[in-house]
Design a protein around this motif. Structure first.
Motif, short mmCIF file in Angstrom:
data_model
loop_
_atom_site.label_atom_id
_atom_site.label_comp_id
_atom_site.label_asym_id
_atom_site.label_seq_id
_atom_site.Cartn_x
_atom_site.Cartn_y
_atom_site.Cartn_z
N ALA A 141 18.37 -19.59 0.55
CA ALA A 141 19.72 -19.34 1.05
C ALA A 141 20.69 -19.12 -0.11
O ALA A 141 21.51 -18.20 -0.07
N ALA A 142 20.61 -19.97 -1.14
CA ALA A 142 21.49 -19.83 -2.29
C ALA A 142 21.26 -18.49 -2.99
O ALA A 142 22.21 -17.81 -3.43
N TYR A 143 20.02 -18.10 -3.10
CA TYR A 143 19.65 -16.81 -3.70
C TYR A 143 20.26 -15.66 -2.90
O TYR A 143 20.84 -14.72 -3.46
N TYR A 144 20.16 -15.74 -1.58
CA TYR A 144 20.69 -14.68 -0.73
C TYR A 144 22.20 -14.53 -0.90
O TYR A 144 22.71 -13.41 -1.07
N PHE A 145 22.93 -15.64 -0.88
CA PHE A 145 24.38 -15.54 -1.00
C PHE A 145 24.79 -14.99 -2.36
O PHE A 145 25.76 -14.24 -2.47
N HIS A 146 24.05 -15.34 -3.40
CA HIS A 146 24.35 -14.80 -4.73
C HIS A 146 24.18 -13.29 -4.75
O HIS A 146 25.04 -12.56 -5.25
N ILE A 147 23.07 -12.79 -4.19
CA ILE A 147 22.82 -11.35 -4.19
C ILE A 147 23.77 -10.63 -3.24
O ILE A 147 24.21 -9.51 -3.52
N LEU A 148 24.13 -11.27 -2.13
CA LEU A 148 25.08 -10.67 -1.20
C LEU A 148 26.43 -10.45 -1.88
O LEU A 148 27.05 -9.38 -1.74
N GLU A 149 26.88 -11.43 -2.65
CA GLU A 149 28.13 -11.30 -3.37
C GLU A 149 28.02 -10.26 -4.48
O GLU A 149 28.94 -9.46 -4.71
N LEU A 150 26.89 -10.24 -5.15
CA LEU A 150 26.67 -9.27 -6.22
C LEU A 150 26.72 -7.86 -5.67
O LEU A 150 27.32 -6.96 -6.27
N SER A 151 26.11 -7.64 -4.50
CA SER A 151 26.06 -6.30 -3.91
C SER A 151 27.43 -5.84 -3.42
O SER A 151 27.69 -4.64 -3.33
N SER A 152 28.32 -6.78 -3.12
CA SER A 152 29.64 -6.43 -2.63
C SER A 152 30.68 -6.36 -3.74
O SER A 152 31.83 -5.98 -3.51
N GLY A 153 30.27 -6.74 -4.95
CA GLY A 153 31.20 -6.72 -6.08
C GLY A 153 32.13 -7.92 -6.11
O GLY A 153 33.06 -7.96 -6.91
N LYS A 154 31.89 -8.91 -5.27
CA LYS A 154 32.74 -10.08 -5.23
C LYS A 154 32.34 -11.10 -6.30
O LYS A 154 31.23 -11.10 -6.79
#
Length: 207
Positions: A141-154
């Motif tokens: 879950a932590a990995y997913y949220f990190h990549i989700l933010e990375l992909s959105s530029g946040k």
């Protein structure tokens, strides 16, 4: 280091049904939880995160197909999200995170259990397997949220934690609501303000 309850708070924002598992998570980390509850909690986390990641891929099927898929199919579908958005993606690392979902947790869907907050017992697995499964699910879950933010530029919210970090500084400017910190509320619901406060925080640090 992984903070289980920080991951839980982020999960709850995306998946309100996870709120039913706050007490089982506390029990797991206090050594009071049964093996079955830990396994079902891990399975629920894998399912929720995997479904969300799969839905964010270009080749995602309709929601109804994702919702009824088995856990192994869900995570296979989610894999494309990480391959596309993680610039440091490694097949072996991803496999290490998701393999227990198929081999230890099994192919059983727990969507019904999540919606009713019910945690059936599963006694066939050892305490070591249960603890490993739950920790890997939270890491996934932590990995997913990190990549989700990375992909959105946040900005990555977790990078600014700590006693003297930006999030703690920001928390002094507002009150908690429903258990959520002021910094987390801004990050989720008014990201522009979160960034503006970060600029202010940096300017103070540079003085």
């Amino acid at each position: 280091m992984l903070d289980a309850f920080s991951v839980y708070d982020r999960l709850k924002h995306f998946f309100p049904e996870i709120e039913a598992f706050r007490v089982p998570l506390e029990e797991a980390y206090n050594g009071q939880s049964t093996i079955g509850k830990q396994i079902d909690l891990a399975n629920a986390i894998y399912e929720c995160v995997g479904k969300n990641a799969w839905a964010n891929t270009a080749e995602a099927p309709v929601d109804s197909k994702i919702e009824t898929a088995k856990i192994t199919a869900i995570l296979n579908g989610a894999k494309a999200f990480f391959e596309e958005h993680d610039p440091d993606y490694y097949e072996d690392i991803f496999s290490a995170l998701i393999t227990p979902a198929g081999r230890i947790l099994g192919n059983r869907s727990t969507s019904g259990d999540i919606s009713h907050g019910h945690l059936p017992s599963k006694k066939e697995l050892s305490p070591a397997h249960a603890a490993m499964s739950l920790n890997l699910a939270l890491s996934f879950a932590a990995y997913y949220f990190h990549i989700l933010e990375l992909s959105s530029g946040k900005m990555n919210y977790d990078e600014y934690a700590g006693e003297e970090g930006f999030n703690e500084w920001l928390n002094t400017k507002g009150d908690r609501i429903g258990g959520a910190s002021y910094s987390w509320l801004l990050y989720q619901h008014d990201y522009d303000a979160y960034e503006a406060f970060f600029d202010e925080f940096q300017s103070i640090a540079d003085e």
